[in-house]
Design a protein around this motif. Sequence first.
Motif, PDB file in Angstrom:
ATOM      1  N   ASP A 266       0.870  -1.184   0.000  1.00 52.71           N
ATOM      2  CA  ASP A 266       0.000   0.000   0.000  1.00 52.71           C
ATOM      3  C   ASP A 266       0.900   1.224   0.000  1.00 52.71           C
ATOM      4  O   ASP A 266       1.890   1.273   0.743  1.00 52.71           O
ATOM      5  N   MET A 267       0.548   2.227  -0.803  1.00 47.85           N
ATOM      6  CA  MET A 267       1.384   3.423  -0.847  1.00 47.85           C
ATOM      7  C   MET A 267       0.586   4.619  -1.319  1.00 47.85           C
ATOM      8  O   MET A 267      -0.323   4.509  -2.145  1.00 47.85           O
ATOM      9  N   THR A 268       0.928   5.761  -0.754  1.00 44.72           N
ATOM     10  CA  THR A 268       0.418   7.033  -1.260  1.00 44.72           C
ATOM     11  C   THR A 268       1.601   7.775  -1.847  1.00 44.72           C
ATOM     12  O   THR A 268       2.624   7.969  -1.194  1.00 44.72           O
ATOM     13  N   PRO A 298      -1.723   1.775  -5.912  1.00 41.31           N
ATOM     14  CA  PRO A 298      -1.335   2.995  -5.207  1.00 41.31           C
ATOM     15  C   PRO A 298      -2.392   4.075  -5.255  1.00 41.31           C
ATOM     16  O   PRO A 298      -3.269   4.089  -6.113  1.00 41.31           O
ATOM     17  N   VAL A 299      -2.295   5.010  -4.310  1.00 45.94           N
ATOM     18  CA  VAL A 299      -2.843   6.346  -4.498  1.00 45.94           C
ATOM     19  C   VAL A 299      -1.723   7.147  -5.144  1.00 45.94           C
ATOM     20  O   VAL A 299      -0.647   7.311  -4.558  1.00 45.94           O
ATOM     21  N   PHE A 300      -1.946   7.594  -6.358  1.00 41.09           N
ATOM     22  CA  PHE A 300      -0.923   8.316  -7.117  1.00 41.09           C
ATOM     23  C   PHE A 300      -1.573   9.570  -7.689  1.00 41.09           C
ATOM     24  O   PHE A 300      -2.216   9.536  -8.732  1.00 41.09           O
ATOM     25  N   VAL A 301      -1.422  10.680  -6.979  1.00 38.97           N
ATOM     26  CA  VAL A 301      -2.129  11.909  -7.354  1.00 38.97           C
ATOM     27  C   VAL A 301      -1.233  13.134  -7.122  1.00 38.97           C
ATOM     28  O   VAL A 301      -0.247  13.076  -6.390  1.00 38.97           O
ATOM     29  N   ASP A 318      -1.154  -8.154 -16.558  1.00 31.59           N
ATOM     30  CA  ASP A 318      -0.614  -8.077 -15.205  1.00 31.59           C
ATOM     31  C   ASP A 318      -0.299  -6.641 -14.798  1.00 31.59           C
ATOM     32  O   ASP A 318       0.771  -6.332 -14.276  1.00 31.59           O
ATOM     33  N   GLY A 319      -1.243  -5.760 -15.037  1.00 31.67           N
ATOM     34  CA  GLY A 319      -1.035  -4.353 -14.725  1.00 31.67           C
ATOM     35  C   GLY A 319      -1.551  -3.981 -13.347  1.00 31.67           C
ATOM     36  O   GLY A 319      -1.669  -4.812 -12.447  1.00 31.67           O
ATOM     37  N   ALA A 320      -1.859  -2.715 -13.180  1.00 35.17           N
ATOM     38  CA  ALA A 320      -2.300  -2.200 -11.884  1.00 35.17           C
ATOM     39  C   ALA A 320      -3.666  -2.759 -11.502  1.00 35.17           C
ATOM     40  O   ALA A 320      -4.468  -3.146 -12.355  1.00 35.17           O
ATOM     41  N   ASP A 321      -3.930  -2.774 -10.211  1.00 32.04           N
ATOM     42  CA  ASP A 321      -5.250  -3.113  -9.685  1.00 32.04           C
ATOM     43  C   ASP A 321      -6.086  -1.831  -9.780  1.00 32.04           C
ATOM     44  O   ASP A 321      -6.151  -1.041  -8.843  1.00 32.04           O
ATOM     45  N   MET A 322      -6.695  -1.629 -10.927  1.00 36.99           N
ATOM     46  CA  MET A 322      -7.377  -0.367 -11.199  1.00 36.99           C
ATOM     47  C   MET A 322      -8.558  -0.139 -10.261  1.00 36.99           C
ATOM     48  O   MET A 322      -8.865   1.005  -9.909  1.00 36.99           O
ATOM     49  N   GLU A 323      -9.195  -1.219  -9.838  1.00 35.44           N
ATOM     50  CA  GLU A 323     -10.367  -1.083  -8.971  1.00 35.44           C
ATOM     51  C   GLU A 323     -10.005  -0.477  -7.627  1.00 35.44           C
ATOM     52  O   GLU A 323     -10.782   0.282  -7.043  1.00 35.44           O
ATOM     53  N   HIS A 324      -8.817  -0.804  -7.122  1.00 36.96           N
ATOM     54  CA  HIS A 324      -8.425  -0.355  -5.797  1.00 36.96           C
ATOM     55  C   HIS A 324      -7.344   0.724  -5.828  1.00 36.96           C
ATOM     56  O   HIS A 324      -6.793   1.072  -4.787  1.00 36.96           O
ATOM     57  N   SER A 325      -7.052   1.243  -6.991  1.00 39.10           N
ATOM     58  CA  SER A 325      -6.063   2.305  -7.135  1.00 39.10           C
ATOM     59  C   SER A 325      -6.749   3.648  -7.302  1.00 39.10           C
ATOM     60  O   SER A 325      -7.913   3.735  -7.698  1.00 39.10           O
ATOM     61  N   ARG A 326      -6.001   4.701  -7.021  1.00 40.24           N
ATOM     62  CA  ARG A 326      -6.437   6.054  -7.352  1.00 40.24           C
ATOM     63  C   ARG A 326      -5.273   6.711  -8.084  1.00 40.24           C
ATOM     64  O   ARG A 326      -4.243   7.023  -7.485  1.00 40.24           O
ATOM     65  N   LEU A 327      -5.440   6.935  -9.378  1.00 42.13           N
ATOM     66  CA  LEU A 327      -4.321   7.325 -10.234  1.00 42.13           C
ATOM     67  C   LEU A 327      -4.533   8.666 -10.919  1.00 42.13           C
ATOM     68  O   LEU A 327      -3.835   9.000 -11.880  1.00 42.13           O
TER      69      LEU A 327
END
Length: 459
Positions: A266-268, A298-301, A318-327
């Motif tokens: 987990d990361m912001t 990640p939260v990437f904002v 095999d990319g990002a978990d888009m459902e649980h990410s904030r990009l």
Amino acid sequence: MKKINTMAGMLLAAATAMFSASCENDNINPYDYVANNGNANQGSTNVIKTAVAEYPVGSLVWSNDITLSESVEIPVGTSLYIEPGVTVTCKADVQVPVEVVVLGNLYCLGTAEKPVTFTSDRKKPEAWGGIICGYNSEEVVLNHVDIAYAGATPTESSASFQNKLFKTTIDGGVPAFHFCNVNGKFVIANSFFHDNYNDQTYFTGGNGVIAGNIFADSGNAADGGEAINVKAGCKLDVANNVIYNACTNAFKLSNAGNSEVVPLTDMTVYNNTIVDCGWRRSKNKKGGSVWVEKAARPVFVNNLCYDSRFGLKQPKQDGADMEHSRLTPNYYYASTATGVEQMAKGASLGIWFDTDIKSATAGQLNPLFKNFKQNAGMDINCEVDDPDKGAPLAFDKAWNFDLQQGSPALSGGVTDFARIFPNGIPFFGMKRVNFLDSANDQNYYFSAPLPQPRFGAWL
């Protein structure tokens, strides 16, 4: 390789001998305060005292400059404190590259006026290994630290290889800093990583804060290099950093690793500035400003990406978990038509959000850095580390990547998210230090700054 013995009696007897081969004649042995007349605690039965601070009994303290001709290994349970202004110079002309292997704890107590410096006598990348931490390393503090010229390839005799850290096969260089203890803690704050041959930092576990740093001139054209490379097992707040000229990626964010054992990361990641990154790998379409893969979430904002190849990317599989990410939102600026095209909607492997701010034409929405000189012939697909052929200019410490008044990037960011460590991370080895001079006094909590409703880092 020198293994620092934690037994007090052996330490007193062996202190001078252990480092006599590693220290220049004009340097004071960093253990002299311990070995001085056999009085380890300089008159106190409770602390080890230097001119700077009082440390817990059993600590190791480097108070003076030191030159290392072989690796240093800090054992499990031992804490090494490096005092403000100390320079650690690693010899380059040695058979086995010098490494600092931290199986215990490391506290680099630099200040703005007196940073701790890790360098090499050769002053060129790949001159020494790096700071490689072990699976039982509990706490590492890098505060106001300058780390340069690392990234050498280990041998089978290297301390990191002998301890089965980072590499199990000899197939390339080590990062300038590596942390791997899922239950451990680290902070990188107010520091300057530059001219390192491979990744600047690489994380395969740990709870950390990375804030207020500059990562410049990362990697090399042959082997690549990320500024911040994150795998599984991490919890990170990453904010207010400037990343310049990472030849592969500024950020590589991944949950690679044994997820059945290692917790997902987990990361912001917010309010960072990314400039001139990703020029190395245009032929295979990898690299750029940010690469998210293997279920990263990640939260990437609020990040500002300036003249980097592509924007936010992921593998086709095999990319990002888009459902649980904030990009989103992030700010992407391109001064060239090629840059605009590579960040446009539908670009190969790109991740697009209508809520991002992006240049629609070359030079549109310039964020207006206070002081920065772009290579006039910049080519974000150059693939060679040569400014005459379009590679970024060498980093200039006089540059200022804060934003001028009137910059379009001063608004539009978000603050409605929580940091991983809203109250900071405590480093108890720091709490036990009694600084004797207020100019060197340091807190034992480190936290990332609050998010700002703007894009990029502020300095």
